[in-house]
Design a protein around this motif. Structure first.
Motif, PDB file in Angstrom:
ATOM      1  N   ARG A  20       0.823  -1.201   0.000  1.00 52.92           N
ATOM      2  CA  ARG A  20       0.000   0.000   0.000  1.00 52.92           C
ATOM      3  C   ARG A  20       0.861   1.257   0.000  1.00 52.92           C
ATOM      4  O   ARG A  20       0.583   2.228  -0.727  1.00 52.92           O
ATOM      5  N   ASP A  24       0.762   4.003  -3.026  1.00 48.07           N
ATOM      6  CA  ASP A  24       0.434   5.402  -2.738  1.00 48.07           C
ATOM      7  C   ASP A  24       1.544   6.334  -3.200  1.00 48.07           C
ATOM      8  O   ASP A  24       1.280   7.393  -3.788  1.00 48.07           O
ATOM      9  N   SER A  49       3.041  -4.033  -8.907  1.00 44.30           N
ATOM     10  CA  SER A  49       2.424  -3.842  -7.601  1.00 44.30           C
ATOM     11  C   SER A  49       3.222  -4.476  -6.467  1.00 44.30           C
ATOM     12  O   SER A  49       2.819  -4.393  -5.305  1.00 44.30           O
ATOM     13  N   HIS A  74      -7.357   0.365  -6.134  1.00 44.01           N
ATOM     14  CA  HIS A  74      -6.441   1.507  -6.141  1.00 44.01           C
ATOM     15  C   HIS A  74      -6.313   2.087  -7.551  1.00 44.01           C
ATOM     16  O   HIS A  74      -6.430   3.310  -7.751  1.00 44.01           O
ATOM     17  N   TYR A  75      -6.077   1.218  -8.530  1.00 43.40           N
ATOM     18  CA  TYR A  75      -5.863   1.715  -9.887  1.00 43.40           C
ATOM     19  C   TYR A  75      -7.160   2.145 -10.562  1.00 43.40           C
ATOM     20  O   TYR A  75      -7.143   3.052 -11.410  1.00 43.40           O
TER      21      TYR A  75
END
Length: 288
Positions: A20, A24, A49, A74-75
Motif C-alpha cells: 500500500r 500510494d 504492484s 487503487h488503480y
C-alpha cells in the motif's frame, strides 16, 4: 497516441502495508507526470504492484489480487481521477474449475472511467536464470487486445517475447502497439532482450513498448518503432527511474508498412512447402 511509460522503482514488498505504501507513493509520481502532459495510456512494468523475487513470491497471500481487491481498486480510482487508462502488473488470484487456487502474472487494464477493461495472464512462466515463476504461477490461456484512443493494443509479458508464433498471432489481430511489461535483470537472457524486441517490432510492423522496472540491475526499457532505420532508432532508457511521455504517430505505422510491404509479400503456404534435399533433376529424352 501519447504514452506515459513508467520505468519505476519498486521497493521490497512482503506484506499488504508495504504494498500500500508503494502504491500510494507511485500514485503521487504518476499524478505529477500526468499533469505535465496528459497521456492516453499509462503503462507500468511486470508485477509493478510488488517486488519481483522469491521472498515476495512466498508472501503472495499478502500481495495478490482477484480483480476485486485493494490493488485493482487503487488503480480504478487513480484511472478515474486522471481520466486515463492504466495498465498495471499484479499477481492475479483465481480459481480453477475444480475450485483450487491458482495465480497468474497479469497485466490488468482499467479504463478512464475506472472500470476493468481487460486482464492478460502471462502465457509462458519463466523458469531459468534469475526467474523462478513456475512454482508460484500458472500460465494464462488467452490473448488480449483492446482499442485505446483509436489504436489496437496487444499485451504480452516478458518471456512471451521469445515465442514468435505468439507475436505473429497478434499481428493477425491487427495490433498497432504491443505493450510488453518485463522484469529483466542481469542474467544471461538480458543480453538478447533488445534484439528480440527490435525483431518482433519490425517483423510485425507495430510499435513495441518493452517496459522494465528501475534500479541497479534492472532498467533499460525501450520503445521500438515499426521500422528501424538510420533516421528512426529505438529509444532506450537507463537504469534510473523514468516516467517518460512518448508520442506515437499513426503516420509512422502507415509509412513503415508501405515502405516494407511485408503484408503483401508474406507467403501463406510456408507450412505446406515440401521439405528434404534438392529436387530430383527432370530427365528429358531427346526426340528421335
Amino acid at each position: 497516441m501519447r504514452l506515459l511509460a513508467c520505468q519505476t522503482t519498486i521497493p521490497a514488498t512482503r506484506n499488504r502495508l508495504d504494498q500500500r505504501d508503494h502504491l500510494d507513493a507511485l500514485a503521487g509520481r504518476l499524478r505529477t507526470a500526468a499533469s505535465q502532459q496528459r497521456p492516453q495510456l499509462i503503462v507500468l512494468p511486470e508485477l509493478s504492484s510488488q517486488e519481483y523475487g522469491e521472498q515476495a513470491f512466498e508472501a503472495m497471500d499478502e500481495l495478490d489480487d482477484d480483480l476485486q481487491g485493494p490493488v485493482t481498486a487503487h488503480y480504478c480510482a487513480l484511472a478515474q481521477e486522471l481520466r486515463c487508462p492504466i495498465a498495471f502488473g499484479v499477481a492475479r488470484r483465481s480459481r480453477r474449475a475444480d475450485g483450487s487456487l491458482q495465480r497468474h502474472i497479469s497485466q490488468v487494464v482499467v479504463d478512464a472511467e475506472g472500470q476493468l477493461a481487460g486482464a492478460y495472464d502471462k502465457l509462458h512462466c519463466a523458469q531459468f536464470g534469475a526467474s523462478a515463476e513456475a512454482a508460484h504461477f500458472s500460465p494464462g490461456e488467452r490473448l488480449v487486445t483492446l482499442d485505446i484512443a483509436g489504436w489496437r493494443v496487444g499485451f504480452m509479458i516478458c518471456y512471451d517475447l521469445r515465442f514468435g508464433e505468439l507475436a505473429a498471432r497478434y499481428r493477425q489481430l491487427g495490433v498497432d502497439l504491443m505493450v510488453h511489461p518485463v522484469a529483466f535483470t542481469r542474467d544471461f537472457s538480458f543480453t538478447s532482450w533488445h534484439s528480440f524486441v527490435i525483431t518482433r517490432a519490425m517483423e510485425n510492423q507495430c510499435y513495441w513498448l518493452s517496459l522494465n522496472r528501475a534500479g541497479n540491475g534492472w532498467g533499460h526499457s525501450l520503445l521500438c518503432p515499426p521500422l528501424v532505420t538510420p533516421e528512426a532508432s529505438p529509444e532506450v532508457l537507463g537504469e534510473e527511474e523514468a516516467l517518460v511521455s512518448w508520442q506515437l504517430e499513426r503516420d509512422t505505422l502507415e509509412r513503415a508498412r508501405k515502405r516494407l510491404p511485408l503484408a503483401g509479400d508474406r507467403r501463406q503456404d510456408i507450412d505446406r512447402l515440401a521439405t528434404g534435399p534438392l529436387p530430383s533433376p527432370t530427365v528429358t529424352t531427346a526426340s528421335q
